[in-house]
Structure formats: structure tokens, C-alpha cells
Design a protein around this motif. Structure first.
Motif, PDB file in Angstrom:
ATOM      1  N   HIS A   2       0.807  -1.222   0.000  1.00  0.00           N
ATOM      2  CA  HIS A   2       0.000   0.000   0.000  1.00  0.00           C
ATOM      3  C   HIS A   2       0.841   1.272   0.000  1.00  0.00           C
ATOM      4  N   LEU A   3       2.135   1.150   0.215  1.00  0.00           N
ATOM      5  CA  LEU A   3       2.998   2.337   0.265  1.00  0.00           C
ATOM      6  C   LEU A   3       4.084   2.212  -0.798  1.00  0.00           C
ATOM      7  N   THR A   4       3.687   2.176  -2.053  1.00  0.00           N
ATOM      8  CA  THR A   4       4.653   1.952  -3.134  1.00  0.00           C
ATOM      9  C   THR A   4       5.775   2.980  -3.187  1.00  0.00           C
ATOM     10  N   PRO A   5       5.559   4.267  -2.844  1.00  0.00           N
ATOM     11  CA  PRO A   5       6.688   5.194  -2.892  1.00  0.00           C
ATOM     12  C   PRO A   5       7.819   4.822  -1.932  1.00  0.00           C
ATOM     13  N   LEU A   6       7.484   4.117  -0.850  1.00  0.00           N
ATOM     14  CA  LEU A   6       8.496   3.654   0.094  1.00  0.00           C
ATOM     15  C   LEU A   6       9.003   2.263  -0.256  1.00  0.00           C
ATOM     16  N   GLU A   7       8.140   1.428  -0.811  1.00  0.00           N
ATOM     17  CA  GLU A   7       8.505   0.045  -1.090  1.00  0.00           C
ATOM     18  C   GLU A   7       9.227  -0.130  -2.425  1.00  0.00           C
ATOM     19  N   ALA A   8       8.833   0.663  -3.415  1.00  0.00           N
ATOM     20  CA  ALA A   8       9.420   0.529  -4.762  1.00  0.00           C
ATOM     21  C   ALA A   8       9.607   1.909  -5.381  1.00  0.00           C
ATOM     22  N   PRO A   9      10.442   2.748  -4.757  1.00  0.00           N
ATOM     23  CA  PRO A   9      10.548   4.139  -5.221  1.00  0.00           C
ATOM     24  C   PRO A   9      11.008   4.274  -6.665  1.00  0.00           C
ATOM     25  N   ALA A  10      11.943   3.433  -7.097  1.00  0.00           N
ATOM     26  CA  ALA A  10      12.444   3.560  -8.468  1.00  0.00           C
ATOM     27  C   ALA A  10      11.325   3.333  -9.479  1.00  0.00           C
ATOM     28  N   MET A  11      10.435   2.400  -9.195  1.00  0.00           N
ATOM     29  CA  MET A  11       9.328   2.118 -10.113  1.00  0.00           C
ATOM     30  C   MET A  11       8.304   3.249 -10.111  1.00  0.00           C
ATOM     31  N   VAL A  12       8.089   3.856  -8.958  1.00  0.00           N
ATOM     32  CA  VAL A  12       7.163   4.990  -8.897  1.00  0.00           C
ATOM     33  C   VAL A  12       7.736   6.176  -9.670  1.00  0.00           C
ATOM     34  N   ILE A  13       9.021   6.444  -9.485  1.00  0.00           N
ATOM     35  CA  ILE A  13       9.670   7.527 -10.249  1.00  0.00           C
ATOM     36  C   ILE A  13       9.545   7.257 -11.744  1.00  0.00           C
ATOM     37  N   GLU A  14       9.857   6.036 -12.151  1.00  0.00           N
ATOM     38  CA  GLU A  14       9.800   5.682 -13.566  1.00  0.00           C
ATOM     39  C   GLU A  14       8.382   5.835 -14.106  1.00  0.00           C
ATOM     40  N   ALA A  15       7.403   5.436 -13.325  1.00  0.00           N
ATOM     41  CA  ALA A  15       6.014   5.525 -13.776  1.00  0.00           C
ATOM     42  C   ALA A  15       5.598   6.978 -13.988  1.00  0.00           C
ATOM     43  N   ILE A  16       5.934   7.849 -13.030  1.00  0.00           N
ATOM     44  CA  ILE A  16       5.520   9.254 -13.135  1.00  0.00           C
ATOM     45  C   ILE A  16       6.257   9.954 -14.269  1.00  0.00           C
ATOM     46  N   LEU A  17       7.572   9.757 -14.350  1.00  0.00           N
ATOM     47  CA  LEU A  17       8.340  10.428 -15.399  1.00  0.00           C
ATOM     48  C   LEU A  17       7.974   9.898 -16.779  1.00  0.00           C
ATOM     49  N   GLY A  18       7.694   8.621 -16.862  1.00  0.00           N
ATOM     50  CA  GLY A  18       7.328   8.042 -18.146  1.00  0.00           C
ATOM     51  C   GLY A  18       5.944   8.455 -18.625  1.00  0.00           C
ATOM     52  N   TRP A  19       5.069   8.736 -17.664  1.00  0.00           N
ATOM     53  CA  TRP A  19       3.703   9.160 -17.993  1.00  0.00           C
ATOM     54  C   TRP A  19       3.591  10.636 -18.286  1.00  0.00           C
ATOM     55  N   TRP A  20       4.409  11.469 -17.677  1.00  0.00           N
ATOM     56  CA  TRP A  20       4.236  12.925 -17.662  1.00  0.00           C
ATOM     57  C   TRP A  20       3.835  13.452 -19.045  1.00  0.00           C
ATOM     58  N   PRO A  21       2.623  13.970 -19.211  1.00  0.00           N
ATOM     59  CA  PRO A  21       2.124  14.333 -20.550  1.00  0.00           C
ATOM     60  C   PRO A  21       2.230  15.814 -20.880  1.00  0.00           C
ATOM     61  N   PHE A  22       2.894  16.580 -20.027  1.00  0.00           N
ATOM     62  CA  PHE A  22       2.897  18.033 -20.203  1.00  0.00           C
ATOM     63  C   PHE A  22       4.224  18.475 -20.820  1.00  0.00           C
ATOM     64  N   ALA A  23       4.315  18.429 -22.141  1.00  0.00           N
ATOM     65  CA  ALA A  23       5.560  18.755 -22.834  1.00  0.00           C
ATOM     66  C   ALA A  23       5.581  20.237 -23.227  1.00  0.00           C
TER      67      ALA A  23
END
Length: 250
Positions: free
Chosen positions: A229-250
Motif C-alpha cells: 500500500h505504500l509503493t513510494p516507500l517500497e518501490a521508489p524507483a518504479m514509482v519515479i519511472e512511472a511518473i516520469l514516463g507518464w508525464w504528458p505536459f511537454a
């Protein structure tokens, strides 16, 4: 819109330090704002006669945006932070350019779950939170994999919970117990939206996250393996990758 700030709201019953593992990776690309919510961390609990409501927590966020002179942001949150994000959407949708909803849900609590929150609030007020709250919550907020192989994460979460003011914990628990269903709200929110969920999240499981992503007109779903339930603490690299990969505001 490339320089839109990212505002991330923390889970219950911790504070903004839960974002520390993702902070470095996100701030290389975006301005990151992570406030402590009222009554938790370093933010005091305002005196008020009103019943606890996430609408007040949402007003706190809008007031922060006003103070920082930010017309629009990408707003996100984990668990309770997601509930507050939805309350901000209800109060001031024009301030939200995009959504990042992490290990959270749009539905209201069932009556028994709401009562459990109220019971937790009473116990926090009468006994404080140390010695029992972390022990009660750790099996629910961290996956079995994390608890068995990541003692550093377990201790971090334990320390975060133990350090919270009991009055703030009680206020937040009661506010969450009375939150409304936000499914229709999300269905009407046509902004880019990312839904992240731990594969082993038992509190807000992947099937609910998938339903939420499908409800959002522009929703995308990322499931993080072996996280709870706390992915930013459990899998931070994957959360970073998910947000940066999704970011749609170019």
C-alpha cells in the motif's frame, strides 16, 4: 505547461517524509511540493468546532497553491493523500491540470470500515499512538515481501507512524470515515491521470485501481510488482519511472 509543479500528498498515518525515497528522482525533472497535512508531521491541527472533513484538508491545499502563486499543478496523493486530491478536485477543479493517484480508491468506506476509523480515533486520543498503531498497520500497509526482506523500510514506516501527533491522527481518521464516494467526480474529470497501485496492496487492491483508471476519461494504470500500500516507500524507483514516463505536459 512543461514546468507544472507536482504536488504530492502523503498517506495516513505518516507525513511528507514518506516521499523522501522518490524526491531526488522526481526533482531532477520537476518542481516537487510535498506538504504535511493538517495535524500530521510539522503542520499543526487548527482549532475548529467543525466536524473533521477532508474538505478542510482540501482547502489547506488550495490555500498553499494561492500562497505559492500557482494557478495549476499536477496533483497527486497516496492513500489518504488521494482522498484529499479528490476533495481538491471537488472544491477547485480549475487548479488541477493532471492527477497521480497512488494506492487509493474513489469509493467511500463501508459502514464497518468507517466505524473502525472512528474507533482508531478514540484510541489515539485516549492512549496516544506509540506501542500499538504501527503494529496494527504495518501488516496492512506493507507487502509480505517488504516486511520479510526490507527491515529498513519496516523501521522507517514504524518511526513515521510513531512520531505522529495523536490529535492529528484522530482528526484524519474521522475525516476519512466521512468522505463521500468520488466515482462520479472522477468520471467527469478529463485531465491526464496516472493510477499507480502495488500488486500486493490489500487495502486498495489492483482491481479497484483498474476500475478507477477506467472511470477516469484519460486514466492510465501502472501496477508495481511485490509492493503493498505504500509503493513510494517500497518501490521508489518504479514509482519515479512511472511518473516520469507518464508525464504528458511537454
Amino acid at each position: 505547461m512543461a514546468d507544472l509543479p507536482l504536488v504530492l500528498l502523503h498517506a495516513f498515518p505518516v507525513d511528507a517524509r514518506m516521499w523522501n525515497p522518490v524526491r531526488g528522482g522526481l526533482t531532477t525533472r520537476h518542481r516537487l511540493i510535498t506538504p504535511d497535512q493538517r495535524g500530521l508531521g510539522r503542520t499543526p491541527l487548527p482549532g475548529t468546532d467543525r466536524e473533521p472533513s477532508l474538505d478542510d484538508a482540501a482547502r489547506d491545499v488550495v490555500a498553499l497553491l494561492d500562497k505559492l502563486e500557482l494557478e495549476q499543478v499536477v496533483l497527486g496523493g497516496c492513500s489518504m493523500g488521494g482522498y484529499v486530491s479528490m476533495a481538491v478536485l471537488r472544491a477547485a477543479p480549475e487548479r488541477v491540470a493532471g492527477l497521480v493517484l497512488i494506492d487509493t480508491k474513489a469509493t467511500a468506506d463501508a459502514p464497518e470500515a468507517a466505524q473502525a476509523r472512528r474507533d482508531l480515533a478514540l484510541r489515539a486520543e485516549s492512549e496516544g499512538v506509540t506501542g500499538w498503531l504501527a503494529e496494527a498497520m504495518l501488516p496492512n500497509v506493507l507487502s509480505a515481501e517488504t516486511r520479510e526482506t526490507r527491515p529498513d523500510v519496516v523501521e522507517t514506516v514504524r518511526d513515521l507512524i510513531d512520531s505522529q501527533p495523536p490529535a492529528g491522527v484522530a482528526w484524519a481518521a474521522r475525516a476519512m470515515a466521512d468522505r463521500p464516494d468520488s466515482t462520479a467526480l472522477l468520471a467527469a474529470t478529463d485531465v491526464p491521470a496516472l493510477v499507480i497501485v502495488g500488486e500486493d496492496d490489500g487495502l486498495t487492491p489492483p482491481h479497484g485501481a483498474q476500475a478507477m483508471a477506467e472511470t477516469l476519461p484519460s486514466g492510465e494504470l501502472v501496477v508495481v510488482p511485490q509492493a503493498g500500500h505504500l509503493t513510494p516507500l517500497e518501490a521508489p524507483a518504479m514509482v519515479i519511472e512511472a511518473i516520469l514516463g507518464w508525464w504528458p505536459f511537454a
